[in-house]
Design a protein around this motif. Sequence first.
Motif, PDB file in Angstrom:
ATOM      1  N   PRO A 163      -1.322  -3.887 -10.004  1.00  0.00           N
ATOM      2  CA  PRO A 163      -2.128  -2.760 -10.519  1.00  0.00           C
ATOM      3  C   PRO A 163      -1.233  -1.695 -10.721  1.00  0.00           C
ATOM      4  O   PRO A 163      -1.220  -1.060 -11.901  1.00  0.00           O
ATOM      5  N   ALA A 164      -0.170  -1.395  -9.944  1.00  0.00           N
ATOM      6  CA  ALA A 164       0.886  -0.516  -9.993  1.00  0.00           C
ATOM      7  C   ALA A 164       1.950  -0.791 -11.355  1.00  0.00           C
ATOM      8  O   ALA A 164       2.407   0.034 -12.396  1.00  0.00           O
ATOM      9  N   ALA A 167      -0.299  -0.366 -14.757  1.00  0.00           N
ATOM     10  CA  ALA A 167      -0.492   1.056 -14.962  1.00  0.00           C
ATOM     11  C   ALA A 167       0.987   1.657 -15.556  1.00  0.00           C
ATOM     12  O   ALA A 167       0.880   2.339 -16.706  1.00  0.00           O
ATOM     13  N   LEU A 188       1.032  -5.698  -5.925  1.00  0.00           N
ATOM     14  CA  LEU A 188       1.560  -4.562  -6.831  1.00  0.00           C
ATOM     15  C   LEU A 188       1.197  -4.556  -8.215  1.00  0.00           C
ATOM     16  O   LEU A 188       1.678  -3.742  -9.017  1.00  0.00           O
ATOM     17  N   ALA A 199       0.814  -1.181   0.073  1.00  0.00           N
ATOM     18  CA  ALA A 199      -0.122   0.117   0.019  1.00  0.00           C
ATOM     19  C   ALA A 199       0.705   1.259  -0.071  1.00  0.00           C
ATOM     20  O   ALA A 199       0.649   2.410  -0.639  1.00  0.00           O
ATOM     21  N   ARG A 247       2.362   1.813  -3.692  1.00  0.00           N
ATOM     22  CA  ARG A 247       1.618   2.115  -4.514  1.00  0.00           C
ATOM     23  C   ARG A 247       1.224   3.620  -4.251  1.00  0.00           C
ATOM     24  O   ARG A 247       1.001   4.506  -5.203  1.00  0.00           O
ATOM     25  N   GLU A 248       1.124   4.060  -2.987  1.00  0.00           N
ATOM     26  CA  GLU A 248       0.729   5.421  -2.828  1.00  0.00           C
ATOM     27  C   GLU A 248       2.110   6.537  -3.362  1.00  0.00           C
ATOM     28  O   GLU A 248       1.951   7.211  -3.927  1.00  0.00           O
ATOM     29  N   ARG A 249       3.258   6.165  -2.715  1.00  0.00           N
ATOM     30  CA  ARG A 249       4.400   6.880  -3.056  1.00  0.00           C
ATOM     31  C   ARG A 249       4.818   6.931  -4.477  1.00  0.00           C
ATOM     32  O   ARG A 249       5.420   7.807  -4.887  1.00  0.00           O
ATOM     33  N   SER A 250       4.457   5.830  -5.354  1.00  0.00           N
ATOM     34  CA  SER A 250       4.924   5.854  -6.553  1.00  0.00           C
ATOM     35  C   SER A 250       3.795   6.602  -7.593  1.00  0.00           C
ATOM     36  O   SER A 250       4.049   6.535  -8.794  1.00  0.00           O
ATOM     37  N   GLY A 251       2.771   6.891  -6.788  1.00  0.00           N
ATOM     38  CA  GLY A 251       1.403   7.157  -7.879  1.00  0.00           C
ATOM     39  C   GLY A 251       0.951   6.015  -8.556  1.00  0.00           C
ATOM     40  O   GLY A 251       0.455   6.094  -9.591  1.00  0.00           O
ATOM     41  N   ASP A 252       1.056   5.033  -8.044  1.00  0.00           N
ATOM     42  CA  ASP A 252       0.516   3.647  -8.439  1.00  0.00           C
ATOM     43  C   ASP A 252       1.150   3.315  -9.872  1.00  0.00           C
ATOM     44  O   ASP A 252       0.627   2.740 -10.671  1.00  0.00           O
ATOM     45  N   ARG A 253       2.457   3.564 -10.117  1.00  0.00           N
ATOM     46  CA  ARG A 253       3.436   3.274 -11.220  1.00  0.00           C
ATOM     47  C   ARG A 253       4.663   2.610 -10.790  1.00  0.00           C
ATOM     48  O   ARG A 253       5.251   3.539 -10.168  1.00  0.00           O
TER      49      ARG A 253
END
Length: 295
Positions: free
Chosen positions: A119-120, A123, A117, A68, A71-77
């Motif tokens: 989804p990230a 994306a 991870l 979590a 995903r937050e820190r990476s902007g979900d990528r």
Amino acid sequence: MTGTTSGLGLALSGALAGAGARVLMTARDAGRGAAALERVRAGIRGPGSAETVVLDLADLASVRAAAATIRERSGDRVDVLVNNAAVSLGPRERTRDGFELQIGTNHLGPAALTWLLMPALRAAGEHRRPARVVTTSSLGHRTGGLDLADLHWARRRYSTTRAYGASKLANLLFAAELDRRLRRAGDPVISVAAHPGLTRSELLTNALARRRTWGARLLVLPDRLVSQPVAVGIEPQLLAATGPVDGGDYVGPTGFREMRGPAGPARRSAAARDRPLAADLWHRTGAATGVTPDP
């Protein structure tokens, strides 16, 4: 990047950040993570950066929390996930969730992290080149089979060497099954596996020290004599993470018995090519971790 406080993970984090990447370095211990981060940042001369995320692969609650955070820190990528962390050859132990320590830390935790991870990764792959999952295996995958009916050694006499080999075999089976499912789903993500041969990291040294026997300690010197430096040992992982590879590839040193040398194609054991076993492991891993497989 998992397992970044020493050895391969630390060197690989430094190499990638030094080449301009933003590297999220995971560490089980916040203090050791801060020390590793300081070393990596000291070597950055360009636009690269590094930061730490607390992650204990032997604790599924920590895996979920770390995923979590990432995903937050990476902007979900996330462009590349390198599952590097491992434990080896120590005394018999259990994870917080009751798994045998080596299969729990080396396979179940990384598999759960990968799925969480996805989804990230998906994306990131949709916006640039395909994202990558790099799974780190070992020559040790050839030392034992994988008994899915007794994954945690409840019925068999425990062998730390065979348990380590089983966990590394699981890594290769998971990497191959992941790539097959990604292809079928048409996802912009590839799965690649790599191994470092015999590399002078702290993995074996720490494991042997934990066993506290003279026989184990005597193995440390030969390991240091025949193994290659970490700066060379990271080359297969670098190739897998950034080089010209295809999904499903397995890379490692190409010298004598794949113990050292330039990075290139590596060989899998017959068990590592067992597709029904890989599919069964995939489903059992989802059931054990409580994480829904993705794809």
